[in-house]
Write a protein that holds these residues in place. Structure first.
Motif, PDB file in Angstrom:
ATOM      1  N   SER A  99       2.641   0.746  20.064  1.00 50.29           N
ATOM      2  CA  SER A  99       1.764   0.534  19.657  1.00 50.29           C
ATOM      3  C   SER A  99       1.674   2.225  18.760  1.00 50.29           C
ATOM      4  O   SER A  99       1.489   3.333  19.856  1.00 50.29           O
ATOM      5  CB  SER A  99       0.207   1.018  19.773  1.00 50.29           C
ATOM      6  N   MET A 100       1.689   2.603  17.440  1.00 50.80           N
ATOM      7  CA  MET A 100       1.935   3.727  16.741  1.00 50.80           C
ATOM      8  C   MET A 100       0.714   4.223  16.357  1.00 50.80           C
ATOM      9  O   MET A 100       0.494   5.419  15.703  1.00 50.80           O
ATOM     10  CB  MET A 100       2.538   3.205  15.667  1.00 50.80           C
ATOM     11  N   GLY A 101      -0.575   3.160  16.474  1.00 49.73           N
ATOM     12  CA  GLY A 101      -1.777   3.007  16.078  1.00 49.73           C
ATOM     13  C   GLY A 101      -2.705   2.281  15.404  1.00 49.73           C
ATOM     14  O   GLY A 101      -2.048   1.063  15.675  1.00 49.73           O
ATOM     15  N   GLU A 102      -3.177   2.582  15.126  1.00 50.05           N
ATOM     16  CA  GLU A 102      -3.940   1.234  14.208  1.00 50.05           C
ATOM     17  C   GLU A 102      -4.241   1.298  13.122  1.00 50.05           C
ATOM     18  O   GLU A 102      -4.932   2.306  12.094  1.00 50.05           O
ATOM     19  CB  GLU A 102      -5.636   0.794  14.886  1.00 50.05           C
ATOM     20  N   ILE A 103      -4.419   0.137  12.328  1.00 57.22           N
ATOM     21  CA  ILE A 103      -5.031  -0.205  10.841  1.00 57.22           C
ATOM     22  C   ILE A 103      -6.719   0.386  11.290  1.00 57.22           C
ATOM     23  O   ILE A 103      -6.865   0.348  11.496  1.00 57.22           O
ATOM     24  CB  ILE A 103      -4.706  -0.821  10.090  1.00 57.22           C
ATOM     25  N   ASP A 104      -7.354   0.532   9.520  1.00 56.91           N
ATOM     26  CA  ASP A 104      -8.449   1.653   9.860  1.00 56.91           C
ATOM     27  C   ASP A 104      -9.970   0.346   9.122  1.00 56.91           C
ATOM     28  O   ASP A 104      -8.644  -0.757   8.204  1.00 56.91           O
ATOM     29  CB  ASP A 104      -8.964   2.493   8.292  1.00 56.91           C
TER      30      ASP A 104
ATOM     31  N   VAL B 203       0.300  -1.149  -0.061  1.00 50.82           N
ATOM     32  CA  VAL B 203      -0.179  -0.042   0.171  1.00 50.82           C
ATOM     33  C   VAL B 203       0.594   1.111   0.521  1.00 50.82           C
ATOM     34  O   VAL B 203       2.474   1.447  -0.002  1.00 50.82           O
ATOM     35  CB  VAL B 203      -1.017  -0.152   1.364  1.00 50.82           C
ATOM     36  N   ASP B 204       0.072   2.061  -0.533  1.00 54.47           N
ATOM     37  CA  ASP B 204       0.736   3.828  -0.419  1.00 54.47           C
ATOM     38  C   ASP B 204       1.408   3.728   0.876  1.00 54.47           C
ATOM     39  O   ASP B 204       0.200   3.660   2.003  1.00 54.47           O
ATOM     40  CB  ASP B 204       0.109   4.724  -0.706  1.00 54.47           C
ATOM     41  N   ASN B 205       1.691   4.856   1.346  1.00 56.03           N
ATOM     42  CA  ASN B 205       2.280   5.444   2.335  1.00 56.03           C
ATOM     43  C   ASN B 205       1.010   6.322   3.458  1.00 56.03           C
ATOM     44  O   ASN B 205       0.829   5.902   5.325  1.00 56.03           O
ATOM     45  CB  ASN B 205       3.956   6.125   2.407  1.00 56.03           C
ATOM     46  N   SER B 206       0.589   6.887   2.644  1.00 54.89           N
ATOM     47  CA  SER B 206      -0.709   7.605   3.158  1.00 54.89           C
ATOM     48  C   SER B 206      -1.396   6.483   3.886  1.00 54.89           C
ATOM     49  O   SER B 206      -2.477   6.780   4.884  1.00 54.89           O
ATOM     50  CB  SER B 206      -0.788   8.072   2.012  1.00 54.89           C
ATOM     51  N   ARG B 207      -2.176   5.413   3.210  1.00 57.55           N
ATOM     52  CA  ARG B 207      -2.361   3.942   4.281  1.00 57.55           C
ATOM     53  C   ARG B 207      -2.179   4.114   5.038  1.00 57.55           C
ATOM     54  O   ARG B 207      -3.372   3.087   6.001  1.00 57.55           O
ATOM     55  CB  ARG B 207      -2.987   2.788   3.325  1.00 57.55           C
ATOM     56  N   VAL B 208      -1.159   3.957   5.841  1.00 60.95           N
ATOM     57  CA  VAL B 208      -0.698   3.735   6.807  1.00 60.95           C
ATOM     58  C   VAL B 208      -0.209   4.858   8.045  1.00 60.95           C
ATOM     59  O   VAL B 208       0.959   4.776   7.462  1.00 60.95           O
ATOM     60  CB  VAL B 208       0.459   2.155   7.233  1.00 60.95           C
ATOM     61  N   PRO B 209      -1.387   5.930   8.470  1.00 60.41           N
ATOM     62  CA  PRO B 209      -0.610   7.840   8.793  1.00 60.41           C
ATOM     63  C   PRO B 209       0.460   7.158   9.994  1.00 60.41           C
ATOM     64  O   PRO B 209       1.157   8.596   9.994  1.00 60.41           O
ATOM     65  CB  PRO B 209      -1.598   8.481   8.558  1.00 60.41           C
ATOM     66  N   CYS B 210       0.545   5.629  10.789  1.00 62.07           N
ATOM     67  CA  CYS B 210       0.818   6.084  11.834  1.00 62.07           C
ATOM     68  C   CYS B 210       2.878   6.022  11.668  1.00 62.07           C
ATOM     69  O   CYS B 210       3.240   5.764  12.310  1.00 62.07           O
ATOM     70  CB  CYS B 210       0.569   5.329  12.835  1.00 62.07           C
ATOM     71  N   LEU B 211       2.849   5.248  10.911  1.00 60.06           N
ATOM     72  CA  LEU B 211       4.138   4.734  10.125  1.00 60.06           C
ATOM     73  C   LEU B 211       4.952   6.417  10.050  1.00 60.06           C
ATOM     74  O   LEU B 211       4.060   7.270   9.025  1.00 60.06           O
ATOM     75  CB  LEU B 211       4.388   3.722   9.476  1.00 60.06           C
ATOM     76  N   PRO B 212       6.563   6.379  10.275  1.00 62.27           N
ATOM     77  CA  PRO B 212       6.831   6.894   9.084  1.00 62.27           C
ATOM     78  C   PRO B 212       7.436   7.059   8.049  1.00 62.27           C
ATOM     79  O   PRO B 212       7.207   5.759   7.023  1.00 62.27           O
ATOM     80  CB  PRO B 212       8.567   7.196   9.673  1.00 62.27           C
TER      81      PRO B 212
END
Length: 150
Positions: free
Chosen positions: A105-110, A67-76
């Motif tokens: 935890s950096m965040g969650e997937i949507d 996926v594009d980085n924008s789909r996992v915004p919690c990651l650098p």
């Protein structure tokens, strides 16, 4: 099924937001650096290990969902602009290993990404049937949890 907001293996002063569906940063002592993973399950009272899918910035194998980085915004942002969910192995960690690796935890997937990962799981051939069943069941529970309105 609503996942608990906290994991009983971490004291309240540690990361208490680790849960299935979390994108987790873990210090990997062997690699000597931080790695990112998708949490599929936490350690169970019966001693079963926590389970994760490894994330990478470069697709090297067929059974990687990119996926594009924008789909996992919690990651650098990665150097490739992509995040790869690696369906080539399941990472298992005991309570003790998790304490050493200091997960955060950096965040969650949507919900949409969880649905996309679940659909992709039906095409994966790299995992043993028992592991594939575990991944699919975990993603089903994550989808169910993310579908519950707050």
């Amino acid at each position: 099924m609503n996942w608990p907001k906290t994991s009983s293996i971490f004291p309240s002063s540690d990361r208490t937001d680790l849960r299935p569906g979390s994108i987790v940063r873990i210090f990997a002592p062997v690699a000597g650096k931080e790695k990112y993973q998708l949490c599929l399950s936490l350690p169970a009272p019966d001693g079963a290990a926590a389970r994760f899918l490894f994330l990478n910035s470069e697709a090297k194998f067929k059974d990687h969902y990119v996926v594009d980085n924008s789909r996992v915004p919690c990651l650098p942002p990665s150097r490739t602009g992509e995040t790869c969910f690696c369906f080539t192995s399941i990472i298992r960690m005991s309570d003790q290993q998790l304490q050493v690796m200091r997960p955060t935890s950096m965040g969650e997937i949507d919900l949409q990404l969880a649905v996309d990962l679940r659909a992709f799981a039906d095409t994966v051939r790299a995992l043993a049937p028992a592991d594939m069943k575990l991944v699919k069941e975990a993603l089903d529970l994550i989808i169910e949890d993310l579908s519950i309105p707050f």
